[in-house]
Every structure is written in structure tokens, then in C-alpha cells.
Design a protein around this motif. Sequence first.
Motif, PDB file in Angstrom:
ATOM      1  N   ASN A   1       0.837  -1.196   0.000  1.00  0.00           N
ATOM      2  CA  ASN A   1       0.000   0.000   0.000  1.00  0.00           C
ATOM      3  C   ASN A   1       0.873   1.248   0.000  1.00  0.00           C
ATOM      4  O   ASN A   1       2.023   1.216   0.453  1.00  0.00           O
ATOM      5  CB  ASN A   1      -0.916   0.007   1.218  1.00  0.00           C
ATOM      6  N   LYS A   2       0.319   2.347  -0.469  1.00  0.00           N
ATOM      7  CA  LYS A   2       1.012   3.639  -0.467  1.00  0.00           C
ATOM      8  C   LYS A   2       0.397   4.504   0.624  1.00  0.00           C
ATOM      9  O   LYS A   2      -0.825   4.589   0.757  1.00  0.00           O
ATOM     10  CB  LYS A   2       0.854   4.356  -1.808  1.00  0.00           C
ATOM     11  N   ILE A   3       1.259   5.144   1.398  1.00  0.00           N
ATOM     12  CA  ILE A   3       0.831   6.063   2.448  1.00  0.00           C
ATOM     13  C   ILE A   3       1.205   7.471   2.014  1.00  0.00           C
ATOM     14  O   ILE A   3       2.359   7.728   1.649  1.00  0.00           O
ATOM     15  CB  ILE A   3       1.511   5.751   3.796  1.00  0.00           C
ATOM     16  N   VAL A   4       0.239   8.374   2.032  1.00  0.00           N
ATOM     17  CA  VAL A   4       0.477   9.780   1.697  1.00  0.00           C
ATOM     18  C   VAL A   4       0.338  10.579   2.987  1.00  0.00           C
ATOM     19  O   VAL A   4      -0.737  10.622   3.584  1.00  0.00           O
ATOM     20  CB  VAL A   4      -0.524  10.276   0.632  1.00  0.00           C
ATOM     21  N   THR A   5       1.432  11.194   3.410  1.00  0.00           N
ATOM     22  CA  THR A   5       1.406  12.061   4.584  1.00  0.00           C
ATOM     23  C   THR A   5       0.943  13.440   4.138  1.00  0.00           C
ATOM     24  O   THR A   5       1.521  14.027   3.216  1.00  0.00           O
ATOM     25  CB  THR A   5       2.805  12.143   5.227  1.00  0.00           C
ATOM     26  N   LEU A   6      -0.101  13.933   4.764  1.00  0.00           N
ATOM     27  CA  LEU A   6      -0.708  15.192   4.353  1.00  0.00           C
ATOM     28  C   LEU A   6       0.006  16.397   4.963  1.00  0.00           C
ATOM     29  O   LEU A   6       0.418  16.363   6.124  1.00  0.00           O
ATOM     30  CB  LEU A   6      -2.187  15.216   4.768  1.00  0.00           C
ATOM     31  N   ASP A   7       0.128  17.455   4.179  1.00  0.00           N
ATOM     32  CA  ASP A   7       0.671  18.713   4.697  1.00  0.00           C
ATOM     33  C   ASP A   7      -0.328  19.385   5.624  1.00  0.00           C
ATOM     34  O   ASP A   7       0.052  20.002   6.607  1.00  0.00           O
ATOM     35  CB  ASP A   7       1.001  19.673   3.554  1.00  0.00           C
ATOM     36  N   ARG A   8      -1.625  19.266   5.270  1.00  0.00           N
ATOM     37  CA  ARG A   8      -2.692  19.827   6.094  1.00  0.00           C
ATOM     38  C   ARG A   8      -3.684  18.724   6.412  1.00  0.00           C
ATOM     39  O   ARG A   8      -4.248  18.102   5.500  1.00  0.00           O
ATOM     40  CB  ARG A   8      -3.409  20.954   5.366  1.00  0.00           C
TER      41      ARG A   8
ATOM     42  N   GLN B   1      -2.765  11.344   7.389  1.00  0.00           N
ATOM     43  CA  GLN B   1      -2.234  10.577   6.275  1.00  0.00           C
ATOM     44  C   GLN B   1      -3.352   9.764   5.647  1.00  0.00           C
ATOM     45  O   GLN B   1      -4.366   9.507   6.283  1.00  0.00           O
ATOM     46  CB  GLN B   1      -1.082   9.662   6.710  1.00  0.00           C
ATOM     47  N   LEU B   2      -3.154   9.408   4.383  1.00  0.00           N
ATOM     48  CA  LEU B   2      -4.121   8.594   3.661  1.00  0.00           C
ATOM     49  C   LEU B   2      -3.409   7.353   3.148  1.00  0.00           C
ATOM     50  O   LEU B   2      -2.228   7.406   2.799  1.00  0.00           O
ATOM     51  CB  LEU B   2      -4.712   9.370   2.479  1.00  0.00           C
TER      52      LEU B   2
ATOM     53  N   GLU C   1      -9.014   2.398   4.869  1.00  0.00           N
ATOM     54  CA  GLU C   1      -8.863   2.771   6.270  1.00  0.00           C
ATOM     55  C   GLU C   1      -9.063   1.519   7.101  1.00  0.00           C
ATOM     56  O   GLU C   1     -10.105   0.864   7.004  1.00  0.00           O
ATOM     57  CB  GLU C   1      -9.892   3.839   6.641  1.00  0.00           C
ATOM     58  N   ASP C   2      -8.047   1.167   7.863  1.00  0.00           N
ATOM     59  CA  ASP C   2      -8.092  -0.030   8.703  1.00  0.00           C
ATOM     60  C   ASP C   2      -8.428  -1.283   7.893  1.00  0.00           C
ATOM     61  O   ASP C   2      -9.232  -2.122   8.313  1.00  0.00           O
ATOM     62  CB  ASP C   2      -9.096   0.146   9.848  1.00  0.00           C
TER      63      ASP C   2
ATOM     64  N   LYS D   1       0.316  14.998  -4.216  1.00  0.00           N
ATOM     65  CA  LYS D   1       0.922  13.828  -3.561  1.00  0.00           C
ATOM     66  C   LYS D   1       0.090  12.574  -3.830  1.00  0.00           C
ATOM     67  O   LYS D   1       0.639  11.504  -4.097  1.00  0.00           O
ATOM     68  CB  LYS D   1       1.039  14.053  -2.053  1.00  0.00           C
ATOM     69  N   VAL D   2      -1.233  12.702  -3.737  1.00  0.00           N
ATOM     70  CA  VAL D   2      -2.121  11.562  -3.999  1.00  0.00           C
ATOM     71  C   VAL D   2      -1.990  11.143  -5.462  1.00  0.00           C
ATOM     72  O   VAL D   2      -1.869   9.957  -5.768  1.00  0.00           O
ATOM     73  CB  VAL D   2      -3.581  11.893  -3.636  1.00  0.00           C
ATOM     74  N   ARG D   3      -1.990  12.117  -6.368  1.00  0.00           N
ATOM     75  CA  ARG D   3      -1.845  11.805  -7.797  1.00  0.00           C
ATOM     76  C   ARG D   3      -0.574  11.007  -8.042  1.00  0.00           C
ATOM     77  O   ARG D   3      -0.588   9.982  -8.725  1.00  0.00           O
ATOM     78  CB  ARG D   3      -1.833  13.091  -8.622  1.00  0.00           C
ATOM     79  N   GLU D   4       0.545  11.442  -7.485  1.00  0.00           N
ATOM     80  CA  GLU D   4       1.813  10.742  -7.705  1.00  0.00           C
ATOM     81  C   GLU D   4       1.806   9.350  -7.069  1.00  0.00           C
ATOM     82  O   GLU D   4       2.379   8.415  -7.613  1.00  0.00           O
ATOM     83  CB  GLU D   4       2.988  11.572  -7.205  1.00  0.00           C
TER      84      GLU D   4
END
Length: 122
Positions: free
Chosen positions: A3-10, A20-21, A67-68, A87-90
Motif C-alpha cells: 500500500n502507499k501512504i500519503v502524509t498530508l501537509d494539512r 495521512q491517507l 482505512e483499517d 501527492k495523492v496523484r503521484e
Amino acid sequence: MSNKIVTLDRPIMGHRPYRQLEFREPKFRDLMELGDPYVWVPAGNEYSRRVDDTQIIAKYAERLLVEDGKAGDPLILDQLGVTDTRKVREAIVDFFQPAAAAAASNTSPESSSLTQDSAPTA
């Protein structure tokens, strides 16, 4: 592939705050129904460049959000700002890069000198 984890700036809010998503790996049905998230277009000198299909990428992001270990709420994606959206797009496109690179390297002897942003034209 994991899985890919995207850490959010906001952080964004759903039934809880998200910092994060997580996006699961696409599977057979996902690819067959949505197709590739980008196309290759001629860029001259026997090379092509990647052009993202943002509508397909959005559909993948909504479908692959977890999620979970379960499907996530795709409506929370609407809260993302420009930086986090990129970030999500990439992250989504990155799922497809190893397969695209392998396909490009098997098409011609010259392809070994290609960068990530180029591939031989058909």
C-alpha cells in the motif's frame, strides 16, 4: 507491491482527523474497469512523454482509499489542497510505474537509456 501512504501537509476531517491517507494496490478488476491512469504521447526524437489522465487518477484514488483494511470514505478527498492532491496523484501513478518501465525496457534495445519520463514510441 504494498500500500502507499500519503502524509498530508494539512490534516483533513472525516469522522476523525486524517494526517495521512492509505491507498491499496490496484487489482485486476480495478485496471480492467478504469484502465491506465496516463497515456504516452510523442515528444520527438523517438521518445514519448507521460500525460496523466486526471479523471482516471481521481477514480483510482476514490476506489483505492483504505482505512483499517476496509474501503475508505472517498468524500474526504474533496478536502485536499493542491499540494496534497499532487501527492495523492503521484502515489496513484507510482503504482503503475514499475509495469510501464518493464514494458518499455522490453520493447527495444535503446530503451535502456530512457529516463522515467520517457519511453520509446510505438
